[in-house]
Structures are given as C-alpha cells and as structure tokens.
Design a protein around this motif. Structure first.
Motif, short mmCIF file in Angstrom:
data_model
loop_
_atom_site.label_atom_id
_atom_site.label_comp_id
_atom_site.label_asym_id
_atom_site.label_seq_id
_atom_site.Cartn_x
_atom_site.Cartn_y
_atom_site.Cartn_z
N GLU A 127 0.74 -1.22 0.15
CA GLU A 127 0.12 -0.11 -0.04
C GLU A 127 0.92 1.19 -0.03
OE1 GLU A 127 -2.51 -0.30 3.30
OE2 GLU A 127 -3.91 -1.87 2.39
N VAL A 128 1.93 1.36 0.46
CA VAL A 128 2.81 2.08 0.66
C VAL A 128 4.02 2.34 -0.07
CG1 VAL A 128 2.05 2.89 3.11
CG2 VAL A 128 4.11 1.48 2.73
N THR B 145 9.15 3.01 6.43
CA THR B 145 8.91 4.18 7.44
C THR B 145 7.67 4.32 7.49
OG1 THR B 145 11.02 5.31 6.73
CG2 THR B 145 9.65 6.39 8.24
N LYS B 146 6.91 4.48 6.68
CA LYS B 146 5.27 4.40 6.51
C LYS B 146 4.70 3.31 6.91
CE LYS B 146 4.69 8.02 2.67
NZ LYS B 146 4.63 8.00 1.36
N ALA C 181 5.80 0.90 8.75
CA ALA C 181 5.95 0.87 10.21
C ALA C 181 5.11 1.79 10.98
CB ALA C 181 7.23 1.25 10.54
N GLU C 182 4.80 3.01 10.52
CA GLU C 182 3.79 3.93 11.15
C GLU C 182 2.42 3.14 11.13
OE1 GLU C 182 3.48 7.83 9.48
OE2 GLU C 182 5.51 7.86 10.28
N ILE C 183 2.02 2.70 10.04
CA ILE C 183 0.65 2.21 9.82
C ILE C 183 0.47 0.84 10.67
CG2 ILE C 183 -1.09 1.03 8.22
CD1 ILE C 183 0.26 2.84 5.99
N LEU C 184 1.56 0.04 10.79
CA LEU C 184 1.52 -1.37 11.42
C LEU C 184 1.46 -1.07 12.90
CD1 LEU C 184 3.77 -2.98 9.16
CD2 LEU C 184 1.35 -3.77 9.52
N ASN C 185 1.95 0.21 13.22
CA ASN C 185 2.04 0.94 14.73
C ASN C 185 3.10 0.14 15.45
OD1 ASN C 185 1.69 2.37 16.83
ND2 ASN C 185 -0.06 1.04 17.57
N ILE C 186 4.22 -0.34 14.66
CA ILE C 186 5.45 -0.64 15.28
C ILE C 186 6.70 0.13 14.78
CG2 ILE C 186 4.85 -3.20 15.44
CD1 ILE C 186 6.09 -3.61 13.06
N ASP C 187 7.77 -0.05 15.63
CA ASP C 187 8.98 0.74 15.13
C ASP C 187 9.52 0.19 13.83
OD1 ASP C 187 10.63 0.58 18.23
OD2 ASP C 187 11.09 -0.42 16.35
N ARG C 188 10.38 1.12 13.23
CA ARG C 188 10.94 0.53 11.96
C ARG C 188 11.98 -0.51 12.35
NH1 ARG C 188 13.55 2.88 7.46
NH2 ARG C 188 15.49 2.99 8.66
N LYS C 189 12.64 -0.57 13.52
CA LYS C 189 13.47 -1.65 13.78
C LYS C 189 12.71 -3.07 13.79
CE LYS C 189 16.64 -2.19 17.26
NZ LYS C 189 17.21 -1.56 18.34
N THR C 190 11.60 -2.96 14.43
CA THR C 190 10.49 -4.06 14.65
C THR C 190 10.42 -4.64 13.49
OG1 THR C 190 9.80 -3.20 16.67
CG2 THR C 190 8.81 -4.91 15.93
#
Lengths: 472, 67
Positions: A443-444, A449-450, A452-461
């Motif tokens: 989708e993104v 980065t985006k 991770a935002e949508i999935l509500n986890i941080d980028r590292k995760t």
C-alpha cells in the motif's frame, strides 16, 4: 525462528573488561554476542560460526585491526566490521573504511553511540552486502569484477534485452544515471551492475536509502561530521560521499530528499568537493552518482518539490526498469531462478511449479514486481510439502487474482477452494503477520518508514519481522 | 622516559592517552550497566552516577585539549 535470526556479533578486544561490558550491553539490546580476547581466537570463532558483525579493537596483542579487517573481508565478505580505536586518526579511518570496514568508533566508548552505529551497520550492511549476494552471486556469477550482466538481468523478453543493452552502454562511462521504475523492479541491482562493469569497480559502491533519512540526519549522512560539531556528534563520522570516493554513490528514492539537502547536494556535485560538518577542510571528490526513483520527478519539479538544476545534473542518462508484468516469459525464468536460490538458502528441494501456479503467475499484475515474486517464491518454498509448488502455497491475493475483465466469480467462492484449515498456531500467526506486513508494504510502495507507522510498530521491529519471515 | 617524568616523548604520550581512553571506555560502559541494573536508584545514588559520568567526560575533554 527468532533466535536463529538474532543478529550475531563477535567482539574482539584484549581488554577483558571492555569485552565483558560490551557483551552485557549488547546482549541486553537483543544481540547474540560472543567475545574473543585475541586476533587468533577471534578468527577461530569466525571459522566455526557465522557472524553478522565483528566489533574489533584496533590494537590487539597478536595483530591489529587492519590485518583483522583484511582477513575478515577476504574470508567472510558478508560479515560487517566496525573497528574500535583509541587513536582518532582520520587518515586511518578513511583507509579502514576503504578497506571495507563499516565504521570506525573512537574511544572512549559510549553505550548509545555504539548501539547506534551497530543498528545502522546491521541495516546498511544488509542492503549493501546480502541483497546482491542473494540476487546474483549465489548461483554461478560469483566473480564480482568482470560480472556477467546476464546474472543481473534475467530474461529474454524484449524489455529485458533493451535494459541489458542500456546498462552495457552506460556502464563504462562516467555519466550520472537516473534509474526509473516501479518499486521492486531491481533498481539497486541495476545500479550495482553499472558500477561493477565500470572502471570504478575496484572502489566502493555505496548505497543510500534517501527514503528513510530524516531531515536532521541527512546532511551528516551525506557529508559526515567532526566529533563535537553538534550535540550528539560523539564521534567523527565519514559521510557517504567520502566513503564512495573513487567509486559510485547510489541514492535510492532520491525524490524524498528535502529541498535544502538538494541544494547542498547540487553544490557538492558541481564543485566535486565535500566538507564535513564542523570542518573547514575541503576534500576532493571523484564520485559517480546513480540515483533511483519510483516517483515522477518531472511532476516533483513542476510542483517545486524537486530542483530542476539537480535533476539535470543527475539526468545525463536514464534507464527505465520495465515492470514485471510487461516482461512476458521472463516471469517464469525469474521464478525458477528464485526457486533455486530459495532451495539453497532454506535447504529445501522444491523443483517445479504446478501448471495452475504458472498460469497464475502469468496473469497476475505483480504490483511489487521482482521483489514481490522473490518473496512469494521464498515463502512458497518454505511452506510447500512436496517438491512442487502448488496453488495452495501462494498467498490468496495471488491465487485469487483474476484478470479484471473475467472476474465473475465472487471472491468468497474462490477462497473456499484454496484455503485449507491451518491447525499449526505458530504457522498461522506467522502467515498472518506475513500477509499483513506485505499488504501494508504494498500500500505504501515499500516505504518502510510509512509501513511501520501504519502497522504501529517501530522501524526496527519491522526490519526484524521482515527478516524473521524472510521478506526483503 | 627519564626518571622524574621529564621529557616525555610524543610516542609515549600517545600511548598514555590511548590507555587512559581505554579505561574511560570501561568506566562509561560499567556506568551504563550500573544504571541499567539500578533501576530503583535513589536520587542521591543517581547523582553520584552522574558525577562519575561527568568526570569521565571531563577527562576525555582534557585529553583532547592536549592532543
């Protein structure tokens, strides 16, 4: 699964306390750490196990960091190396980085600084070293210099022959190149093969993902900084321009750079000189620039988001990466190639695709292109039980995909046929994660980065998860 | 190096500096570990930890100004 994927770090330092404390610190930050107190014992450990990263003190009793770096890079090219040293000597730092060290940390060591450098090394190294190895060299084209271009561009379609011709044409020149194409079409591989087939192939190829750069970090990533030049500048940092000196700098998702950074880039490219932040010394540059974008830069120019002068600097030559759906028979050639690499990687023996899968692959639109194909095949190779990949091993979005004009079947019915009850909870959870992550990534347009935002986890995760389920 | 500490040559100085930085690394890393293990440190204890950290940083600064 997670333990196997945990990043393995080897610390080589004859100062036992440092090794111990570093090991405690890194273990508590989720790494799998081993320590060695001499060069010899470090090399022994390397012989017996794969490490993602080596943290090596420069001054060792039996050898030094330069020699260790040389040994590691010769025998374990995939392993990243960070050198720790008590001497802040810029000349040496540059030399070590040119020899292939990822970075150079000066003592005294600060825990946060170390963690930062390591996290970055893991991410970048993954992009720099693992990807090309998986994509091309594993099978037969192990020779990195005179690389056979067909190893990079697999296919016989008109589109891929044209691509090959263009790469051959531009590689030996010094032209800046813009590589255009949808996400997942292999832009970085194309850039790399331009580099490998150019006279610069003895020098570094440095890849940079501009999509994940914050405004604050961008300048110091590009140009480097001197220790203490701003709050948080714990150590002198060599910028990517300097790292790539003599070689090629590849800027992915270049459309994402802020306007101010574009101005600074333009100046650097025009003057062929770079100054680290906080330094007055200018360093002469000889860097070939290749940029990639999946956005329409022309539109960016019209809207004032992308500088026209910079665009023309970059656009001495442009290459268009064809989307997978327009590459006809290449799809199955690529599929077979990825099946072979997945078998090797996962130690499986899946040899063929069922006719239904072939039909599916040929009709599907492949919005994520080659990367999507590769991921789907790895996943299918992993979950297939026999030696054939059947339609059951494909994600629903593909097995259910119907060419739009013929789509009369309600989606629910088609699902009934393909979806088998899955009783293994671990697999079910993993698959659900896989599907969700892949869906959001698409989708993104694979902007992590985006996503991770949508999935509500941080980028590292997100990176860790992607690795855990073999998504790249 | 002569007895009495006179006339330390550049090489020796470099080595001393290197060794001090090594020890500073130990201090910083051990402090990090202590802070992590002492999640319930009292305000006083926290202040002492900060004092050690500040002194270590100061030593590093002194070393730098003599480089």
């Amino acid at each position: 699964m997670l333990i196997a994927d945990m990043k393995k770090i080897l610390i080589i330092d004859d100062e036992v306390n440092i090794a111990l404390l570093l090991s405690k610190f890194l273990t508590r930050n989720g790494f799998d750490v081993s320590t060695a107190s001499s060069g010899t014992s470090g090399l022994d450990l390397l012989k017996n196990g794969e490490f993602n990263l080596v943290l090596c003190d420069f001054r060792l009793e039996d050898t030094d960091g330069r020699e260790m770096l040389r040994q590691i890079k010769t025998h374990y090219p995939k392993t990243g190396v960070i050198i720790i040293t008590g001497y802040s000597d810029i000349k040496m730092a540059v030399e070590l980085i040119k020899m292939g060290a990822y970075d150079y940390i000066t003592k005294p060591l600060y825990p946060d600084e170390i963690l930062n450098t390591i996290t970055k090394a893991m991410e970048t190294h993954h992009a720099l070293v693992e990807e090309p190895a998986n994509a091309t060299t594993n099978i037969s084209h192990a020779n990195r210099k005179q690389q056979d271009l067909s190893g990079m561009v697999i296919g016989t379609s008109k589109a891929s022959r044209e691509l090959l011709r263009q790469i051959e044409l531009v590689a030996p020149t010094n032209y800046s190149v813009i590589i255009l194409g949808e996400s997942g079409t292999g832009k970085e591989e194309a850039a790399k093969s331009i580099h490998l087939n150019s006279p610069r192939n003895n020098h570094p190829f440095v890849a940079m993902d501009c999509g994940s750069l914050t405004k604050e970090l961008a300048a110091s990533e590009f140009f480097g900084h001197e220790k203490g030049s701003f709050t948080g500048a714990f150590a002198t940092k060599i910028g990517h321009f300097e790292m790539a000196n003599g070689g090629t700098l590849f800027l992915d998702e270049v459309g994402n750079l802020s306007y101010e950074i574009q101005a600074a880039l333009l100046r650097t490219v025009q003057e062929r000189k770079v100054k680290r932040i906080g330094s007055t010394k200018e360093i002469d540059l000889d860097v070939r620039i290749i940029v990639a974008t999946n956005e329409n830069l022309q539109e960016g120019i019209q809207k004032g988001r992308f500088r026209e002068d910079l665009y023309h600097r970059f656009n001495e030559f442009s290459i268009f990466m064809p989307p997978l759906r327009e590459r006809g028979n290449d799809i199955m050639l690529l599929a077979e190639h990825f099946l072979k690499t997945s078998n090797l990687e996962l130690n499986r023996n899946v040899t063929s695709f069922s006719p239904a899968v072939i039909e599916c692959f040929t009709n599907y639109r492949w919005p994520g292109n080659i990367r999507e194909l590769k991921n789907i095949i790895r996943r299918a190779a992993l979950i297939s039980e026999g030696n054939e990949i059947t339609i059951k091993a494909l994600p629903l979005e593909i097995s259910n995909y119907k060419t739009p004009s013929f789509d009369y079947t309600p989606a629910g019915e088609a699902q009934q046929e393909t979806k088998e009850p899955r009783h293994d909870l671990k697999n079910a959870a993993l698959e659900a994660e896989y599907d969700t992550i892949l869906k959001v990534l698409k989708e993104v347009s694979y902007n992590k980065t985006k996503a991770a935002e949508i999935l509500n986890i941080d980028r590292k995760t997100l990176y860790n998860k992607m690795k855990a389920i073999n998504l790249k | 190096m002569e007895p009495g500490g006179k006339g330390i040559d550049a090489g020796t100085l470099r080595t001393i500096r290197h060794d001090i930085k090594n020890q500073l690394s130990n201090i910083n890393l051990a402090l990090g570990q202590l802070k992590y293990e002492m999640q319930n440190a009292s305000p006083d204890q926290q202040e002492y930890l900060e004092m050690i950290a500040a002194s270590a940083a100061k030593i590093d600064t002194i070393l730098k100004t003599t480089e």
